[in-house]
Motif scaffolding. Sequence first.
Motif: not given
Length: 237
Positions: A20, A27, A62, A66-72, A75
């Motif tokens: 994380q 990012k 998360l 999920e975290l990767s998705h939010h950071l675009q 994954y």
Amino acid sequence: MNKKQRIAVISYDYPTRKTQEVLLRLKGKGYSQVDVYALPFVYRKPLQPLVVHRPAELLLALDNEELSHHLQYRYIRATLESMASAFYSESYEAILIAGAGLLPENIVTDFRIINSHPGYLPYVRGLDAVKWAVYEKLPLGVTVHWVNKEADAGFLIIQQKLELSLQDTFHTMCFRLWNMEMQLLVDSVEIIPTLTEPVALSTDFGESHRRMPKEKEQELYTRFEEYKKIFAKGESL
């Protein structure tokens, strides 16, 4: 500085504090083209050390996907074999370890894999590096390096000593060292293009350490006070 570099991050398919932190720091520095390779997580009974010196609690509730998705970030659930195949076909400027076990020799030989070690190499190699540095009165610091088949060896990218204060406790020291470890790993992406002749890290100083046994852990706080008398500066934090 070019923020368009393509970066691969090796992690487990299981959330960890280190993964994380690395993704969030990438990012925060503006890197947008990051692929997260999630290796299968094998559960092992957690160790019960007397002295816990690395933060384990998650920053966010998360999972890694999920975290990767939010950071675009992309994954990718992978095996060692599929990850190696992807590394051959993709063009990454940096491949960072953000949570993984020992990688097989073919991967560390064929690709420039970057590790951040919580010890000032070559003095403290192996496990529990922070504890052994204090116990044996060796330099405290972090080393970021390209790995090879030997433990905590390879080629130096950047390393930094930790400045210790007389106001430090063992645990404030450990937390500052953790932050340095995470940040230098991310900073290495910028440093790599500036390197002309990477320096090989010596393995001649001593053997790689194993986990610190409990009878030595019992002495750590006393040893840390002795360590401060030798290495710490007098100013407050």
